[in-house]
Design a protein around this motif. Structure first.
Motif, mmCIF file in Angstrom:
data_model
loop_
_atom_site.group_PDB
_atom_site.id
_atom_site.type_symbol
_atom_site.label_atom_id
_atom_site.label_comp_id
_atom_site.label_asym_id
_atom_site.label_seq_id
_atom_site.Cartn_x
_atom_site.Cartn_y
_atom_site.Cartn_z
ATOM 1 N N VAL A 1 26.666 9.958 -26.848
ATOM 2 C CA VAL A 1 27.039 8.538 -26.827
ATOM 3 C C VAL A 1 28.462 8.440 -26.295
ATOM 4 N N LYS A 2 28.656 7.572 -25.292
ATOM 5 C CA LYS A 2 29.970 7.410 -24.658
ATOM 6 C C LYS A 2 30.313 5.936 -24.556
ATOM 7 N N THR A 3 31.604 5.659 -24.508
ATOM 8 C CA THR A 3 32.090 4.321 -24.202
ATOM 9 C C THR A 3 33.032 4.468 -23.019
ATOM 10 N N GLY A 4 32.839 3.626 -21.997
ATOM 11 C CA GLY A 4 33.680 3.742 -20.815
ATOM 12 C C GLY A 4 33.359 2.684 -19.790
ATOM 13 N N TYR A 5 33.968 2.836 -18.616
ATOM 14 C CA TYR A 5 33.748 1.926 -17.497
ATOM 15 C C TYR A 5 32.642 2.497 -16.615
ATOM 16 N N PRO A 6 31.617 1.712 -16.317
ATOM 17 C CA PRO A 6 30.530 2.242 -15.496
ATOM 18 C C PRO A 6 30.957 2.394 -14.033
ATOM 19 N N VAL A 7 30.561 3.504 -13.437
ATOM 20 C CA VAL A 7 30.759 3.744 -12.008
ATOM 21 C C VAL A 7 29.364 3.833 -11.407
ATOM 22 N N ILE A 8 29.060 2.912 -10.495
ATOM 23 C CA ILE A 8 27.699 2.820 -9.963
ATOM 24 C C ILE A 8 27.702 2.798 -8.441
ATOM 25 N N THR A 9 26.530 3.061 -7.864
ATOM 26 C CA THR A 9 26.337 2.850 -6.435
ATOM 27 C C THR A 9 25.462 1.615 -6.275
#
Length: 191
Positions: free
Chosen positions: A161-169
């Protein structure tokens, strides 16, 4: 009168072989599999099955339904379960040609928020290319990393389980003339 048999036995053998019907060879398809013993319907069904598994198939435009199915978390299931990834990868049919994917993300965010990320500034992806976009909202998600197995259904994952900013394409969809989310590259910790 003399016969030709003692002088040319090979010629006689070839002449006798001409009297036999030619042998029938098994029918082979492009996958190298003999189709003898299959009915016409069975051949078509089997070839369709092989094409689905081994063929590249038509290039499909990215779609909202596919993205929602494979990326978004299930509301009913708590993220902190140990087998969250193993269950959801199987349930949501996440694979590449029936091979286990080495990593996958399930994120708790709305689809509209993902669409907005497609219009943020480009950032560097994990592979070094600059095709990714980074979100501005901290979100919670589950990072799945393959621990054992190579082919479906034997894929087993560790759930983190993580909390963070999504990096997407994102990819362009000609039908709706808009960018749509395609793949989760990373979940960058906030700080």
């Amino acid at each position: 009168m003399r016969t030709l048999v003692p002088k040319h036995p090979l010629l006689l053998l070839l002449l006798l072989l001409l009297l036999l019907p030619p042998p029938t060879l098994p029918k082979w398809n492009r996958f190298g599999i003999s189709m003898d013993g299959f009915s016409a319907e069975g051949q078509k069904a089997f070839l369709d099955y092989l094409e689905e598994i081994y063929g590249t198939g038509p290039t499909r435009p990215p779609g909202k339904k596919k993205f929602l199915q494979k990326i978004l978390v299930e509301e009913e299931m708590p993220l902190y379960m140990d087998d969250y990834c193993s269950y959801n990868v199987m349930y949501k049919n996440v694979h590449y040609r029936h091979r286990c994917v080495p990593e996958h993300y399930f994120l708790n965010i709305s689809y509209e928020a993902f669409e907005n990320i497609c219009y943020s500034r480009p950032v560097v992806c994990k592979d070094g290319s600059k095709r990714c976009r980074k979100g501005y909202l901290l979100i919670e998600g589950v990072y799945c990393i393959l621990t054992s197995g190579a082919r479906m259904p034997n894929c087993h994952y560790k759930s983190i389980v993580k909390t963070g900013y999504p990096v997407i394409t994102c990819r362009w969809n000609n039908d709706i003339q808009n960018f749509i989310p395609d793949y989760i590259d990373n979940l960058v910790p906030g700080g």
